[in-house]
Design an enzyme around this catalytic site. Structure first.
Site, PDB file in Angstrom:
ATOM      1  N   SER A  13       2.758 -20.587 -12.892  1.00 22.13           N
ATOM      2  CA  SER A  13       2.025 -21.066 -13.049  1.00 22.13           C
ATOM      3  C   SER A  13       1.571 -20.577 -14.176  1.00 22.13           C
ATOM      4  O   SER A  13       0.463 -21.902 -15.203  1.00 22.13           O
ATOM      5  CB  SER A  13       0.899 -20.571 -12.243  1.00 22.13           C
ATOM      6  OG  SER A  13       0.327 -19.722 -11.865  1.00 22.13           O
TER       7      SER A  13
ATOM      8  N   HIS B  70       6.710 -17.989  -5.384  1.00 18.50           N
ATOM      9  CA  HIS B  70       5.361 -17.752  -6.214  1.00 18.50           C
ATOM     10  C   HIS B  70       3.826 -18.322  -5.630  1.00 18.50           C
ATOM     11  O   HIS B  70       3.866 -17.386  -4.420  1.00 18.50           O
ATOM     12  CB  HIS B  70       5.545 -18.138  -7.275  1.00 18.50           C
ATOM     13  CG  HIS B  70       4.186 -18.346  -9.136  1.00 18.50           C
ATOM     14  ND1 HIS B  70       3.031 -17.397  -8.532  1.00 18.50           N
ATOM     15  CD2 HIS B  70       3.798 -19.235  -9.753  1.00 18.50           C
ATOM     16  CE1 HIS B  70       2.740 -17.392  -9.507  1.00 18.50           C
ATOM     17  NE2 HIS B  70       2.776 -18.819 -10.430  1.00 18.50           N
TER      18      HIS B  70
ATOM     19  N   HIS C 198       8.456  -8.052  -6.462  1.00 13.73           N
ATOM     20  CA  HIS C 198       7.907  -8.851  -7.701  1.00 13.73           C
ATOM     21  C   HIS C 198       8.821  -8.749  -9.139  1.00 13.73           C
ATOM     22  O   HIS C 198       9.675  -7.980  -9.621  1.00 13.73           O
ATOM     23  CB  HIS C 198       7.214  -7.992  -7.739  1.00 13.73           C
ATOM     24  CG  HIS C 198       5.696  -8.985  -9.474  1.00 13.73           C
ATOM     25  ND1 HIS C 198       5.945  -9.026 -10.457  1.00 13.73           N
ATOM     26  CD2 HIS C 198       4.954  -9.799  -8.875  1.00 13.73           C
ATOM     27  CE1 HIS C 198       4.742  -8.961 -10.895  1.00 13.73           C
ATOM     28  NE2 HIS C 198       4.227 -10.178 -10.379  1.00 13.73           N
TER      29      HIS C 198
ATOM     30  N   ARG D  29      -3.381  -5.215  -6.176  1.00 12.45           N
ATOM     31  CA  ARG D  29      -4.527  -6.535  -6.160  1.00 12.45           C
ATOM     32  C   ARG D  29      -4.382  -6.162  -5.123  1.00 12.45           C
ATOM     33  O   ARG D  29      -4.537  -7.039  -3.494  1.00 12.45           O
ATOM     34  CB  ARG D  29      -3.919  -7.752  -6.494  1.00 12.45           C
ATOM     35  CG  ARG D  29      -4.055  -8.248  -8.003  1.00 12.45           C
ATOM     36  CD  ARG D  29      -3.506  -9.197  -8.873  1.00 12.45           C
ATOM     37  NE  ARG D  29      -1.594  -9.147  -8.268  1.00 12.45           N
ATOM     38  CZ  ARG D  29      -0.878 -10.379  -8.753  1.00 12.45           C
ATOM     39  NH1 ARG D  29      -1.582 -11.708  -9.186  1.00 12.45           N
ATOM     40  NH2 ARG D  29       0.680  -9.883  -8.408  1.00 12.45           N
TER      41      ARG D  29
ATOM     42  N   ASP E 275       0.152 -11.554  -2.626  1.00 11.02           N
ATOM     43  CA  ASP E 275       0.537 -12.312  -0.922  1.00 11.02           C
ATOM     44  C   ASP E 275       0.789 -11.700   0.717  1.00 11.02           C
ATOM     45  O   ASP E 275       0.331 -12.539   1.058  1.00 11.02           O
ATOM     46  CB  ASP E 275       1.496 -13.095  -1.762  1.00 11.02           C
ATOM     47  CG  ASP E 275       1.665 -14.217  -3.056  1.00 11.02           C
ATOM     48  OD1 ASP E 275       0.043 -15.054  -2.975  1.00 11.02           O
ATOM     49  OD2 ASP E 275       2.151 -13.940  -3.615  1.00 11.02           O
TER      50      ASP E 275
HETATM   51  N1  HAX Z   1      13.028 -10.164   0.314  1.00 12.94           N
HETATM   52  C1  HAX Z   1      14.453 -10.407   0.142  1.00 12.94           C
HETATM   53  N2  HAX Z   1      14.993 -10.491  -0.669  1.00 12.94           N
HETATM   54  C2  HAX Z   1      14.241  -9.991  -1.712  1.00 12.94           C
HETATM   55  C3  HAX Z   1      13.281  -9.721  -1.618  1.00 12.94           C
HETATM   56  C4  HAX Z   1      12.433 -10.184  -0.878  1.00 12.94           C
HETATM   57  N3  HAX Z   1      11.192  -9.282  -0.585  1.00 12.94           N
HETATM   58  N4  HAX Z   1      12.733  -9.594  -3.000  1.00 12.94           N
HETATM   59  C5  HAX Z   1      13.905  -9.196  -3.742  1.00 12.94           C
HETATM   60  N5  HAX Z   1      15.008  -9.645  -3.574  1.00 12.94           N
HETATM   61  C6  HAX Z   1      16.440 -10.101  -4.217  1.00 12.94           C
HETATM   62  C7  HAX Z   1      16.190 -11.616  -4.487  1.00 12.94           C
HETATM   63  O1  HAX Z   1      16.545 -12.315  -3.865  1.00 12.94           O
HETATM   64  C8  HAX Z   1      17.718 -11.731  -5.469  1.00 12.94           C
HETATM   65  O2  HAX Z   1      18.506 -11.747  -4.569  1.00 12.94           O
HETATM   66  P1  HAX Z   1      19.954 -12.566  -4.669  1.00 12.94           P
HETATM   67  O3  HAX Z   1      20.000 -11.851  -6.547  1.00 12.94           O
HETATM   68  O4  HAX Z   1      20.053 -13.431  -3.812  1.00 12.94           O
HETATM   69  O5  HAX Z   1      19.372 -13.773  -5.672  1.00 12.94           O
HETATM   70  C9  HAX Z   1      17.474  -9.390  -5.649  1.00 12.94           C
HETATM   71  O6  HAX Z   1      16.802  -9.150  -4.547  1.00 12.94           O
HETATM   72  C10 HAX Z   1      17.209 -10.095  -7.140  1.00 12.94           C
HETATM   73  O7  HAX Z   1      16.136  -9.321  -7.062  1.00 12.94           O
HETATM   74  P2  HAX Z   1      15.061  -9.192  -7.710  1.00 12.94           P
HETATM   75  O8  HAX Z   1      15.256  -8.874  -9.070  1.00 12.94           O
HETATM   76  O9  HAX Z   1      14.487  -7.865  -7.173  1.00 12.94           O
HETATM   77  O10 HAX Z   1      13.450  -9.922  -8.450  1.00 12.94           O
HETATM   78  P3  HAX Z   1      13.196 -11.562  -9.104  1.00 12.94           P
HETATM   79  O11 HAX Z   1      12.460 -10.725 -10.088  1.00 12.94           O
HETATM   80  O12 HAX Z   1      13.903 -11.823  -8.931  1.00 12.94           O
HETATM   81  O13 HAX Z   1      12.109 -12.021  -7.587  1.00 12.94           O
HETATM   82  C11 HAX Z   1      10.631 -12.236  -6.683  1.00 12.94           C
HETATM   83  C12 HAX Z   1      10.574 -11.395  -8.141  1.00 12.94           C
HETATM   84  C13 HAX Z   1       9.056 -11.608  -6.582  1.00 12.94           C
HETATM   85  C14 HAX Z   1      10.583 -13.410  -6.778  1.00 12.94           C
HETATM   86  C15 HAX Z   1      11.080 -11.444  -5.682  1.00 12.94           C
HETATM   87  O14 HAX Z   1      10.767 -10.647  -5.026  1.00 12.94           O
HETATM   88  C16 HAX Z   1      11.170 -12.488  -3.891  1.00 12.94           C
HETATM   89  O15 HAX Z   1      11.732 -13.455  -3.771  1.00 12.94           O
HETATM   90  N6  HAX Z   1      10.105 -12.143  -3.048  1.00 12.94           N
HETATM   91  C17 HAX Z   1       9.518 -12.537  -1.907  1.00 12.94           C
HETATM   92  C18 HAX Z   1       8.604 -13.960  -2.546  1.00 12.94           C
HETATM   93  C19 HAX Z   1       6.653 -13.369  -2.398  1.00 12.94           C
HETATM   94  O16 HAX Z   1       6.397 -12.463  -2.207  1.00 12.94           O
HETATM   95  N7  HAX Z   1       6.964 -14.244  -3.901  1.00 12.94           N
HETATM   96  C20 HAX Z   1       5.526 -13.674  -4.244  1.00 12.94           C
HETATM   97  C21 HAX Z   1       6.183 -12.734  -5.917  1.00 12.94           C
HETATM   98  C22 HAX Z   1       4.443 -12.326  -6.215  1.00 12.94           C
HETATM   99  C23 HAX Z   1       3.933 -13.760  -7.035  1.00 12.94           C
HETATM  100  O17 HAX Z   1       4.185 -14.846  -7.774  1.00 12.94           O
HETATM  101  N8  HAX Z   1       2.327 -14.477  -6.059  1.00 12.94           N
HETATM  102  O18 HAX Z   1       2.141 -15.600  -6.378  1.00 12.94           O
END
Ligand code: HAX
Length: 441
Positions: free
Chosen positions: A241, A271, A318, A327, A373
């Site tokens: 964002s 996000h 994250h 947070r 979140d």
């Molecule tokens: N559950 C399952 N799998 C997860 C995961 C979770 N909570 N967190 C990471 N992974 C997976 C990823 O999907 C990725 O898998 P692939 O290689 O198969 O695509 C792998 O682990 C590596 O990811 P990472 O390097 O640890 O994390 P990223 O930096 O790529 O992604 C995310 C960060 C926040 C998007 C990710 O941890 C996620 O999807 N979390 C769940 C959704 C979430 O809570 N989002 C909010 C984040 C905070 C925010 O922005 N708030 O607004």
């Protein structure tokens, strides 16, 4: 010029001079290297932009102009009888770079009150959408309809000197922040309360009035909104964002267009939409087991099933953080103080005691800990706000404080249009192996 605008301009001139000197003395120094993997992996860890309002440390979490969340809770002015910081104070800190006095915060509250009028056609635009439209869709479309009010766009069309961009961006940012709670509350009351709208209360602070317009008069909910708006406001510049707002603004799209772009990004489930996903996920678990108090074993089984279905566990992980998000901790503290026996809040804590161990055993997951979140929804449900599809709008209102303060800085610093270099896989291959390809990229 207003008091805050004056102070901002003085600070911006100082920082502009500092940056000029920094570039002239050290402009050729290297600040890191880029690995091929980073190019494919969402530019993770690549330093590529400057955001002055806050800085995120992977271990320690966010600091706003150098202050941690507990420090903000201690140092920022509060509402009479309240304990949580007023978001007005945080906005002042992010914008001006200094802690505000009580008087500065009162002044900002009244400036936003004065600027908060939303023209009727914005409400008509919202009404034109099906009631089933997601609240984030309604929010973004309302912001876009308000774009007709942009001073920046009007002055640019007349032929604005680039030295004045910051001034017009400042006014748009203030107007937009002042109006967002009214718009968000309108969407909430329209979608969930039969269109029974509540007029603003000119005696309340920005977040308190927002709570009031949504129909929540409990002082605890008002305090929650003050904390919520503060901790969700900013998370340095690279998150979707913030970055989308900054990127679109770099084309000199006005603050309304830029902020709407940021909100479209916030509406993604990886996000900001994760806040609705967390509560949806817990509600589904409760329904499945037929109980409001799932055991650790039931949570473990549910998490494993979520993962086996190729879904993410919402609220965990994250891109930058490698520890429990402060947070999350701030919200947990709020829960312990105001609702220690709430079953949903206790489930969130039990999930916290269960999920990290499971995710730590999956090698690819870099951060098994909860993010912001994972907690927010349970606190809202406690006060009766069960309509989880609305939660990301709350996040969006809060996020305006950080990304719009940054956007004003962008224009004051004269930052250029953003345009990183992209390459094809063939071009990368050629670069790393030195082998020439037959067909050009
Ligand atoms: N559950 C399952 N799998 C997860 C995961 C979770 N909570 N967190 C990471 N992974 C997976 C990823 O999907 C990725 O898998 P692939 O290689 O198969 O695509 C792998 O682990 C590596 O990811 P990472 O390097 O640890 O994390 P990223 O930096 O790529 O992604 C995310 C960060 C926040 C998007 C990710 O941890 C996620 O999807 N979390 C769940 C959704 C979430 O809570 N989002 C909010 C984040 C905070 C925010 O922005 N708030 O607004």
């Amino acid at each position: 010029m207003g008091v805050i605008k004056d102070r901002f301009k003085q600070k911006a001139d100082e920082v502009t001079a500092e940056i000029k000197e920094l570039i002239s003395e050290h402009g050729d120094k290297k600040i890191g290297e880029i690995k091929l993997s980073q190019v494919y992996q969402g530019m993770r860890g690549m330093i590529g932009l400057v955001t002055e309002t806050s800085l995120l440390d992977p271990q320690e979490g966010i600091r706003f102009r150098g202050y941690s969340i507990p420090e903000l809770q201690q140092k920022l002015p509060k509402a009479p009888g309240g304990n949580e910081p007023l978001p007005e104070g945080l906005f002042y800190l992010m914008l001006v770079g200094e802690l505000p006095t009580e008087e500065d915060v009162t002044h900002l509250t009244s400036v936003w009150q004065r600027r908060s009028h939303v023209p009727n056609y914005v409400f008509d635009t919202i009404e034109a959408l099906p009631i089933t439209a997601h609240p984030m869709t309604q929010f973004v479309i309302a912001i876009m309809s308000l774009q007709t009010q942009s001073q920046f766009a009007k002055l640019y069309a007349k032929g604005m000197n680039k030295k004045d961009y910051w001034n017009a961006a400042f006014d748009d940012a203030m107007d937009l922040i002042a109006r967002l709670p009214r718009i968000a509350a309108y969407i909430y009351r329209r979608k969930y309360k039969g269109g029974d709208h509540i007029q603003p209360n000119g005696l309340l602070d920005w977040a308190g009035n927002f709570a009031h317009m949504m129909g929540y008069e409990d002082e605890g909910f008002k305090e929650l909104m003050r904390l919520y708006m503060t901790i969700h406001s900013d998370h340095e510049g690279g998150n979707v964002s913030a970055h989308a707002t900054h990127l679109v603004g770099s084309a000199l799209s006005d603050p309304y267009l830029s902020f709407a772009a940021g909100m479209n990004g916030l509406a993604g489930p990886l996000h900001g939409l994760a806040n609705q996903e967390v509560i949806k996920w817990i509600f589904e678990l409760r329904e499945r087991i037929g109980s409001e108090t799932p055991t650790k074993e039931q949570i473990t089984e549910y998490v494993k099933q979520t993962l086996s279905e190729g879904k993410v566990v919402p609220g965990y992980g994250h891109a930058v953080l490698r520890k429990t998000d402060p947070r999350f901790t701030a919200q947990m503290e709020f829960g312990k103080k105001h609702m220690p026996d709430d079953p949903l809040v206790n489930t969130v804590w039990n999930v916290y005691h269960t999920v990290p161990e499971i995710l730590s055993n999956i090698a690819k997951i870099k951060n098994p800990w909860p993010n912001v979140d994972a907690h927010s929804g349970a606190l809202l449900v406690h006060y009766g706000m069960v309509e989880y599809e609305f939660y990301t709008v709350l996040f969006g209102v809060a996020r305006s404080l950080g990304v719009l303060a940054s956007l004003v800085w962008d224009r004051a610093l004269g930052l250029p249009i953003e345009r990183p270099k992209s390459v094809t896989t063939k071009a990368l291959l050629k670069r790393v192996t030195g082998e020439a390809e037959d067909d050009d990229e």
